[in-house]
Scaffold this motif. Sequence first.
Motif, PDB file in Angstrom:
ATOM      1  N   VAL A  96       0.843  -1.208   0.000  1.00  0.00           N
ATOM      2  CA  VAL A  96       0.000   0.000   0.000  1.00  0.00           C
ATOM      3  C   VAL A  96       0.871   1.248   0.000  1.00  0.00           C
ATOM      4  O   VAL A  96       0.623   2.204  -0.745  1.00  0.00           O
ATOM      5  CB  VAL A  96      -0.953  -0.003   1.208  1.00  0.00           C
ATOM      6  CG1 VAL A  96      -1.611   1.366   1.372  1.00  0.00           C
ATOM      7  CG2 VAL A  96      -2.027  -1.069   1.043  1.00  0.00           C
ATOM      8  N   ALA A  97       1.909   1.246   0.841  1.00  0.00           N
ATOM      9  CA  ALA A  97       2.804   2.413   0.896  1.00  0.00           C
ATOM     10  C   ALA A  97       3.451   2.668  -0.463  1.00  0.00           C
ATOM     11  O   ALA A  97       3.512   3.811  -0.937  1.00  0.00           O
ATOM     12  CB  ALA A  97       3.874   2.192   1.966  1.00  0.00           C
ATOM     13  N   GLY A  98       3.933   1.600  -1.097  1.00  0.00           N
ATOM     14  CA  GLY A  98       4.543   1.760  -2.409  1.00  0.00           C
ATOM     15  C   GLY A  98       3.560   2.228  -3.462  1.00  0.00           C
ATOM     16  O   GLY A  98       3.891   3.085  -4.304  1.00  0.00           O
ATOM     17  N   SER A  99       2.337   1.713  -3.419  1.00  0.00           N
ATOM     18  CA  SER A  99       1.354   2.069  -4.439  1.00  0.00           C
ATOM     19  C   SER A  99       0.898   3.516  -4.313  1.00  0.00           C
ATOM     20  O   SER A  99       0.602   4.169  -5.317  1.00  0.00           O
ATOM     21  CB  SER A  99       0.150   1.127  -4.372  1.00  0.00           C
ATOM     22  OG  SER A  99      -0.567   1.309  -3.164  1.00  0.00           O
ATOM     23  N   LEU A 100       0.844   4.032  -3.069  1.00  0.00           N
ATOM     24  CA  LEU A 100       0.448   5.431  -2.884  1.00  0.00           C
ATOM     25  C   LEU A 100       1.473   6.367  -3.520  1.00  0.00           C
ATOM     26  O   LEU A 100       1.114   7.371  -4.145  1.00  0.00           O
ATOM     27  CB  LEU A 100       0.288   5.735  -1.394  1.00  0.00           C
ATOM     28  CG  LEU A 100      -0.891   5.059  -0.698  1.00  0.00           C
ATOM     29  CD1 LEU A 100      -0.882   5.363   0.800  1.00  0.00           C
ATOM     30  CD2 LEU A 100      -2.211   5.491  -1.322  1.00  0.00           C
ATOM     31  N   VAL A 101       2.757   6.039  -3.368  1.00  0.00           N
ATOM     32  CA  VAL A 101       3.808   6.848  -4.004  1.00  0.00           C
ATOM     33  C   VAL A 101       3.740   6.692  -5.522  1.00  0.00           C
ATOM     34  O   VAL A 101       3.831   7.661  -6.279  1.00  0.00           O
ATOM     35  CB  VAL A 101       5.198   6.440  -3.477  1.00  0.00           C
ATOM     36  CG1 VAL A 101       6.299   7.189  -4.229  1.00  0.00           C
ATOM     37  CG2 VAL A 101       5.300   6.702  -1.979  1.00  0.00           C
ATOM     38  N   GLY A 102       3.573   5.444  -5.969  1.00  0.00           N
ATOM     39  CA  GLY A 102       3.527   5.182  -7.401  1.00  0.00           C
ATOM     40  C   GLY A 102       2.377   5.873  -8.095  1.00  0.00           C
ATOM     41  O   GLY A 102       2.509   6.327  -9.239  1.00  0.00           O
ATOM     42  N   ALA A 103       1.227   5.963  -7.415  1.00  0.00           N
ATOM     43  CA  ALA A 103       0.071   6.618  -8.023  1.00  0.00           C
ATOM     44  C   ALA A 103       0.364   8.083  -8.324  1.00  0.00           C
ATOM     45  O   ALA A 103      -0.082   8.625  -9.347  1.00  0.00           O
ATOM     46  CB  ALA A 103      -1.143   6.491  -7.106  1.00  0.00           C
ATOM     47  N   GLN A 104       1.121   8.740  -7.435  1.00  0.00           N
ATOM     48  CA  GLN A 104       1.476  10.131  -7.676  1.00  0.00           C
ATOM     49  C   GLN A 104       2.404  10.253  -8.892  1.00  0.00           C
ATOM     50  O   GLN A 104       2.254  11.154  -9.716  1.00  0.00           O
ATOM     51  CB  GLN A 104       2.177  10.708  -6.437  1.00  0.00           C
ATOM     52  CG  GLN A 104       1.322  10.711  -5.187  1.00  0.00           C
ATOM     53  CD  GLN A 104       0.053  11.512  -5.358  1.00  0.00           C
ATOM     54  OE1 GLN A 104       0.068  12.613  -5.900  1.00  0.00           O
ATOM     55  NE2 GLN A 104      -1.065  10.961  -4.918  1.00  0.00           N
ATOM     56  N   ILE A 105       3.349   9.316  -9.010  1.00  0.00           N
ATOM     57  CA  ILE A 105       4.246   9.324 -10.173  1.00  0.00           C
ATOM     58  C   ILE A 105       3.454   9.057 -11.445  1.00  0.00           C
ATOM     59  O   ILE A 105       3.659   9.711 -12.478  1.00  0.00           O
ATOM     60  CB  ILE A 105       5.357   8.270  -9.997  1.00  0.00           C
ATOM     61  CG1 ILE A 105       6.212   8.602  -8.777  1.00  0.00           C
ATOM     62  CG2 ILE A 105       6.211   8.174 -11.253  1.00  0.00           C
ATOM     63  CD1 ILE A 105       7.222   7.525  -8.429  1.00  0.00           C
ATOM     64  N   GLY A 106       2.534   8.090 -11.378  1.00  0.00           N
ATOM     65  CA  GLY A 106       1.743   7.736 -12.551  1.00  0.00           C
ATOM     66  C   GLY A 106       0.892   8.882 -13.050  1.00  0.00           C
ATOM     67  O   GLY A 106       0.803   9.118 -14.263  1.00  0.00           O
ATOM     68  N   THR A 107       0.271   9.617 -12.128  1.00  0.00           N
ATOM     69  CA  THR A 107      -0.565  10.735 -12.554  1.00  0.00           C
ATOM     70  C   THR A 107       0.272  11.856 -13.172  1.00  0.00           C
ATOM     71  O   THR A 107      -0.192  12.557 -14.078  1.00  0.00           O
ATOM     72  CB  THR A 107      -1.380  11.274 -11.372  1.00  0.00           C
ATOM     73  OG1 THR A 107      -0.505  11.567 -10.277  1.00  0.00           O
ATOM     74  CG2 THR A 107      -2.416  10.263 -10.926  1.00  0.00           C
ATOM     75  N   ARG A 108       1.504  12.021 -12.695  1.00  0.00           N
ATOM     76  CA  ARG A 108       2.377  13.027 -13.314  1.00  0.00           C
ATOM     77  C   ARG A 108       2.805  12.587 -14.714  1.00  0.00           C
ATOM     78  O   ARG A 108       2.825  13.391 -15.644  1.00  0.00           O
ATOM     79  CB  ARG A 108       3.606  13.251 -12.425  1.00  0.00           C
ATOM     80  CG  ARG A 108       3.289  13.953 -11.113  1.00  0.00           C
ATOM     81  CD  ARG A 108       4.540  14.216 -10.309  1.00  0.00           C
ATOM     82  NE  ARG A 108       4.229  14.861  -9.029  1.00  0.00           N
ATOM     83  CZ  ARG A 108       5.136  15.204  -8.132  1.00  0.00           C
ATOM     84  NH1 ARG A 108       6.429  14.987  -8.372  1.00  0.00           N
ATOM     85  NH2 ARG A 108       4.763  15.775  -6.999  1.00  0.00           N
ATOM     86  N   LEU A 109       3.157  11.315 -14.850  1.00  0.00           N
ATOM     87  CA  LEU A 109       3.525  10.805 -16.167  1.00  0.00           C
ATOM     88  C   LEU A 109       2.344  10.883 -17.127  1.00  0.00           C
ATOM     89  O   LEU A 109       2.522  11.094 -18.331  1.00  0.00           O
ATOM     90  CB  LEU A 109       3.999   9.354 -16.059  1.00  0.00           C
ATOM     91  CG  LEU A 109       5.358   9.128 -15.381  1.00  0.00           C
ATOM     92  CD1 LEU A 109       5.628   7.640 -15.223  1.00  0.00           C
ATOM     93  CD2 LEU A 109       6.468   9.789 -16.186  1.00  0.00           C
ATOM     94  N   LEU A 110       1.150  10.721 -16.595  1.00  0.00           N
ATOM     95  CA  LEU A 110      -0.054  10.780 -17.423  1.00  0.00           C
ATOM     96  C   LEU A 110      -0.169  12.118 -18.149  1.00  0.00           C
ATOM     97  O   LEU A 110      -0.641  12.186 -19.283  1.00  0.00           O
ATOM     98  CB  LEU A 110      -1.291  10.540 -16.545  1.00  0.00           C
ATOM     99  CG  LEU A 110      -2.659  10.552 -17.246  1.00  0.00           C
ATOM    100  CD1 LEU A 110      -2.752   9.404 -18.237  1.00  0.00           C
ATOM    101  CD2 LEU A 110      -3.772  10.454 -16.206  1.00  0.00           C
ATOM    102  N   ARG A 111       0.269  13.179 -17.495  1.00  0.00           N
ATOM    103  CA  ARG A 111       0.180  14.512 -18.085  1.00  0.00           C
ATOM    104  C   ARG A 111       1.282  14.762 -19.100  1.00  0.00           C
ATOM    105  O   ARG A 111       1.197  15.717 -19.873  1.00  0.00           O
ATOM    106  CB  ARG A 111       0.219  15.574 -16.979  1.00  0.00           C
ATOM    107  CG  ARG A 111      -0.956  15.518 -16.014  1.00  0.00           C
ATOM    108  CD  ARG A 111      -1.010  16.748 -15.124  1.00  0.00           C
ATOM    109  NE  ARG A 111       0.135  16.823 -14.217  1.00  0.00           N
ATOM    110  CZ  ARG A 111       0.143  16.336 -12.987  1.00  0.00           C
ATOM    111  NH1 ARG A 111      -0.930  15.721 -12.517  1.00  0.00           N
ATOM    112  NH2 ARG A 111       1.214  16.450 -12.226  1.00  0.00           N
TER     113      ARG A 111
END
Length: 259
Positions: free
Chosen positions: A80-95
């Motif tokens: 869960v801790a890793g996925s919360l960080v990854g989600a922020q990276i993913g949303t930035r890459l999405l843009r």
Amino acid sequence: MRARATAPVLLTGAAAGFLAGLFGVGGGLVIVPALMAALGMDQRRAAATSLAAIVLTAAVGSVSYGLRGQVHPLAAAVLVAGSLVGAQIGTRLLRRLPAAALPWVFVAFVGFVVVSQQLHAPVREAALVLDAPRGAALAGVGLLAGILSGLVGVGGGAVIVPGLELVVGVGDLMARGTSLLVMIPTAIAGTRSNARHGVVDLRTGLLVGAAAATTAPAGAAVAAAVSPATGSLLFNIFLLAVVANTLRRERARRQQPRA
């Protein structure tokens, strides 16, 4: 909800719950298109409602696996801790990444997983001893799950289950039970955010989730009954279905401006 749509919605929940128990996934692949077809929801509202349903689905599914000792709570916390960080990276890459490249990122990932599983013999009884190297590997799996979730809206079991099996060598049932436990806080957090923005149909989500909760234990029982090799084959077929659905949605998105 229209009365004539109640039966399809309940059947959707039942199918999603069985898949959740069988593969350790949320069932959104079934729920989202069904809500769009039965209730005329747009994709954003259907996805938000699906996430609400996953709270109940994952809770019952993880309990079904937990009763057999096939859940690792500490590993779930690291994921869960890793996925919360990854989600922020993913949303930035999405843009930043071109929209046309996004589905192919997930296709490449699934291709890697399917090929890797052919080189890895799935096992059933393989406990996880959580030391520093495995903890770092788990955080990496969670990070990747979060990144892909932010990029293409697909994460959860589609990433965590093969990650647990291939990266840290967990048995197939432990991987699925732990994956379901990981989904609970993630789905709760997402549903709270969606509710604040008024994009979720909580009543429908609870109805789908209740129907899914009745069949998730059956899916978990089937997972325990089949061999690890058979379970791996079925999961690979499921992943390919997710790829097909991802590409179908991308094709529809690209054709929409023309319409």
